[in-house]
Scaffold this active site. Structure first.
Site, PDB file in Angstrom:
ATOM      1  N   CYS A 121       0.841  -1.188   0.000  1.00 37.78           N
ATOM      2  CA  CYS A 121       0.000   0.000   0.000  1.00 37.78           C
ATOM      3  C   CYS A 121       0.878   1.240   0.000  1.00 37.78           C
ATOM      4  O   CYS A 121       1.881   1.288   0.728  1.00 37.78           O
ATOM      5  CB  CYS A 121      -0.904  -0.011   1.232  1.00 37.78           C
ATOM      6  SG  CYS A 121      -2.039   1.376   1.328  1.00 37.78           S
ATOM      7  N   HIS A 165      -9.225  -3.718  -2.312  1.00 39.59           N
ATOM      8  CA  HIS A 165      -8.215  -2.984  -1.536  1.00 39.59           C
ATOM      9  C   HIS A 165      -8.553  -1.496  -1.524  1.00 39.59           C
ATOM     10  O   HIS A 165      -8.550  -0.864  -0.466  1.00 39.59           O
ATOM     11  CB  HIS A 165      -6.838  -3.226  -2.166  1.00 39.59           C
ATOM     12  CG  HIS A 165      -5.720  -2.506  -1.497  1.00 39.59           C
ATOM     13  ND1 HIS A 165      -4.699  -3.161  -0.845  1.00 39.59           N
ATOM     14  CD2 HIS A 165      -5.435  -1.177  -1.362  1.00 39.59           C
ATOM     15  CE1 HIS A 165      -3.850  -2.265  -0.351  1.00 39.59           C
ATOM     16  NE2 HIS A 165      -4.276  -1.047  -0.662  1.00 39.59           N
ATOM     17  N   GLU A 166      -8.854  -0.933  -2.698  1.00 40.03           N
ATOM     18  CA  GLU A 166      -9.133   0.504  -2.782  1.00 40.03           C
ATOM     19  C   GLU A 166     -10.474   0.864  -2.158  1.00 40.03           C
ATOM     20  O   GLU A 166     -10.600   1.892  -1.490  1.00 40.03           O
ATOM     21  CB  GLU A 166      -9.054   0.983  -4.232  1.00 40.03           C
ATOM     22  CG  GLU A 166      -7.691   0.816  -4.873  1.00 40.03           C
ATOM     23  CD  GLU A 166      -6.526   1.345  -4.038  1.00 40.03           C
ATOM     24  OE1 GLU A 166      -6.670   2.368  -3.347  1.00 40.03           O
ATOM     25  OE2 GLU A 166      -5.453   0.716  -4.075  1.00 40.03           O
ATOM     26  N   HIS A 169     -10.264   1.378   1.506  1.00 42.58           N
ATOM     27  CA  HIS A 169      -9.776   2.701   1.917  1.00 42.58           C
ATOM     28  C   HIS A 169     -10.925   3.685   2.120  1.00 42.58           C
ATOM     29  O   HIS A 169     -10.844   4.577   2.969  1.00 42.58           O
ATOM     30  CB  HIS A 169      -8.812   3.278   0.874  1.00 42.58           C
ATOM     31  CG  HIS A 169      -7.409   2.794   0.999  1.00 42.58           C
ATOM     32  ND1 HIS A 169      -6.643   2.997   2.118  1.00 42.58           N
ATOM     33  CD2 HIS A 169      -6.620   2.125   0.118  1.00 42.58           C
ATOM     34  CE1 HIS A 169      -5.440   2.473   1.933  1.00 42.58           C
ATOM     35  NE2 HIS A 169      -5.409   1.928   0.739  1.00 42.58           N
TER      36      HIS A 169
END
Length: 190
Positions: A121, A165-166, A169
């Site tokens: 990351c 993953h994004e 966030h």
């Protein structure tokens, strides 16, 4: 066009110092929806930074700009707690490039997948080892800011993992939150 991208990069400050690190509590905040009909100058600047940063990585310019390599970024990593993500990478001889507002996972497989080498990351210094269990296949609905329309993405493999993953966030989650604390290399049975 590669030469056009170089001109854009020269106009942008794509420095690593503009990335919000995981030590900053702002990275743990839930993002709010992105208003596609009322984009502020600040939001446009942040999105331009996101695109320029990842495209610099895509065109192998990390060393030139002294930035960490990456294939995707979420707006909170650039200091904007709005639901926007950008990804640009090649995988299996296919180029993936999406600038998505308000992405939402609407379908997910029961099968779990993970990258054998783990995840990294831009907001995490160093590498935290361990498997990051993700859904092997997902369907994402979002507004594509490049194509100016609502789209649906059926994703598997690296694209699925990258999107998850994004999107994490956007909800204040980091990849290492998913690693089994007692057994970092625990493989899920399914």
């Amino acid at each position: 066009n590669k030469s056009f991208c170089l001109i854009v990069f020269l106009l942008m400050d794509i420095s690593q110092k503009n990335i919000v690190m995981d030590t900053n509590p702002k990275l743990r905040v839930n993002s709010t929806d992105f208003d596609i009909n009322n984009i502020t100058n600040n939001e446009k600047e942040v999105i331009d930074f996101m695109v320029s940063y990842i495209d610099a990585c895509y065109y192998d310019l990390c060393e030139k700009y002294q930035i960490s390599p990456g294939i995707a970024i979420a707006a909170p990593q650039a200091g904007l707690n709005k639901k926007v993500i950008y990804l640009h990478f090649d995988n299996d001889d296919k180029e993936y490039q999406y600038l998505l507002a308000n992405p939402e996972i609407v379908k997910k497989s029961e099968t779990i997948a993970y990258l054998s080498y783990g995840e990294g990351c831009l907001s995490v210094q160093g590498h935290i080892e361990g498997y990051v269990p993700r859904y092997a296949e997902i369907t994402v609905k979002a507004y594509d800011l490049n194509r100016h329309k609502n789209i649906e993405i059926k994703a598997k493999g690296l694209l699925s993992i990258c999107l998850q993953h994004e999107i994490d966030h956007l909800y204040g989650k980091l990849y290492y939150d998913h690693i089994n604390k007692n057994d970092p290399f625990h493989a899920e049975p399914n």
